[in-house]
Design an enzyme around this catalytic site. Structure first.
Site, short mmCIF file in Angstrom:
data_model
loop_
_atom_site.label_atom_id
_atom_site.label_comp_id
_atom_site.label_asym_id
_atom_site.label_seq_id
_atom_site.Cartn_x
_atom_site.Cartn_y
_atom_site.Cartn_z
N HIS A 185 0.82 -1.22 0.00
CA HIS A 185 0.00 0.00 0.00
C HIS A 185 0.84 1.27 0.00
O HIS A 185 0.39 2.34 0.42
CB HIS A 185 -0.95 -0.01 1.21
CG HIS A 185 -2.30 0.57 0.92
ND1 HIS A 185 -2.78 1.70 1.52
CD2 HIS A 185 -3.28 0.16 0.07
CE1 HIS A 185 -4.00 1.96 1.07
NE2 HIS A 185 -4.32 1.04 0.19
N HIS A 285 -6.96 -2.68 -10.78
CA HIS A 285 -7.34 -2.29 -9.43
C HIS A 285 -8.83 -1.96 -9.42
O HIS A 285 -9.32 -1.27 -10.30
CB HIS A 285 -6.52 -1.05 -9.04
CG HIS A 285 -6.82 -0.46 -7.71
ND1 HIS A 285 -7.60 0.67 -7.56
CD2 HIS A 285 -6.44 -0.81 -6.46
CE1 HIS A 285 -7.66 1.00 -6.28
NE2 HIS A 285 -6.98 0.10 -5.59
#
Length: 382
Positions: A185, A285
């Site tokens: 992340h 994504h």
């Protein structure tokens, strides 16, 4: 045919929907959103109305170029997400106009089904293992999980031990014939990223995601050379020009453009084609809503290098409303054997429950991502 109206709907849990209408009764849906900045993107779409109202919606490419090149300042998450939502809606209209799914207009599908994965969360290794096992029992064959909280450039090794324990618990729960990805992340800086990747080697991961922030992509090649785990990135990259450097450098194995952030269906297909030339896989994504997921699946259907698809059903963000709740047909994304069929209806292949969307619309609602701080009080990466 002419575009007559653009309507925007801010809906929970953290989505922005766009309906583009025409004078011939055709309409299309898009999902132009930057998570936590719905109001900003809404304004960007409204600013585009001068370039859209009165235009022929079937002229998708010219409209894309107009919105991207015709206004001098370009790129970035807000502008490209606004373009993305418009682009999705125009493809939806064109598919409905011709009575075919979008993939037929893009040359026809190369696959019937797309493998998907779910996000796994938990406060402890035990909870992570339990959630992973539930996903396997639900019919999935792949999951993705977080690695560490916000850490410093070089931090206590205990953070790495905790991450390893969580991944170990997931691997033990699902066994070896199951794919696990780990999302850094962008929270981990290069020195810690090297250590963490090396410690995760024994778990035979599908990929590690965003091992460093995209503004540090020059570090990816060193990390790639230090591990056998595939390196994935791209959710915070917004056009083919953002991707060309890492592709030409050979520093990534899987790219993850977001069809609601990176210029829509048109641009993500161009990015996918660039990646295929470098033998790099595509894994879009998409921790977002149903319109975004339907758009991804249309891309996955025609992109030869599409590997696997993220989706948000049951994700921890979806506390009030989940992925299927704004759909008239909630079975459209049913999965079996870890995969979902590509929607075959006209356009995006989904029917939005417009009445429910209108009832849920609340432009005063603001979702904000958590603000993390390190022990010393400095702001950490979310």
């Amino acid at each position: 045919m002419k575009i007559t109206d653009l309507e925007l709907f801010t809906v929970r849990p953290r989505w922005l929907f766009l309906k583009v209408s025409t004078d011939e009764g055709y309409f299309g849906w898009g999902e132009p959103i930057v998570e936590g900045q719905a109001g900003t993107v809404r304004g960007a779409v409204e600013d585009m109305s001068d370039y859209l109202l009165g235009r022929d919606p079937l002229q998708i490419e010219d409209i894309w170029q107009t919105l991207f090149r015709g206004r001098f300042y370009r790129g970035g998450p807000v502008m490209m997400s606004a373009i993305a939502g418009v682009n999705q809606a125009l493809w939806d209209i064109k598919g409905k106009f011709h009575g075919v799914p979008i993939y037929e207009l893009l040359g026809g599908k190369v696959r019937d089904r797309v493998q998907i994965y779910a996000g796994v969360h938990g406060e402890s290794p035990e909870e992570v293992g339990q959630h992973a096992l539930r996903c396997k029992r639900d019919g999935l064959r792949a999951i993705k999980m977080g690695a560490v909280p916000g850490v410093h450039y070089v931090d206590e090794f205990g953070h790495i031990d905790d991450a390893v324990a969580r991944v170990a618990a997931a691997r033990e729960a699902v066994g070896d014939d199951f794919s696990i990805a780990v999302d850094f992340h962008g929270r981990v800086h290069k020195p810690m990223a090297k250590m963490l990747i090396q410690e995760l080697e024994p778990f035979h991961l599908m990929f590690v995601e965003e091992p460093v922030l995209p503004m540090h992509n020059e570090a990816l090649l060193d990390l790639k050379r230090a591990t056998s785990i595939p390196i994935a990135t791209g959710e915070r990259m917004y056009s083919r020009w953002d991707f060309k450097t890492i592709l030409s450098a050979g520093s990534v194995d899987i790219i993850q453009p977001d069809v609601s952030h990176a210029g829509g269906i048109s641009e993500v297909l161009r990015i996918a084609a660039m990646a295929e030339a470098y033998d790099v896989a595509l894994a879009p994504h998409c921790p977002l809503g149903p319109i975004a997921l339907a758009s991804c699946l249309q891309v996955d259907a025609v992109a030869y290098n599409a590997l696997i698809q993220e989706q948000s059903l049951g994700i921890h963000y979806n506390r009030d409303v989940d992925l299927l709740d704004y759909l008239a047909d909630k079975s459209i994304f049913d999965y079996r054997d870890g995969s979902v069929d590509v929607p075959s209806g006209p356009g995006l292949g989904i029917d939005i429950d417009e009445e429910k969307v209108r009832a849920a619309n609340d432009h005063d609602y603001r979702w904000r991502n958590p603000l993390l701080r390190r022990e010393d009080g400095s702001v950490a990466e979310w």
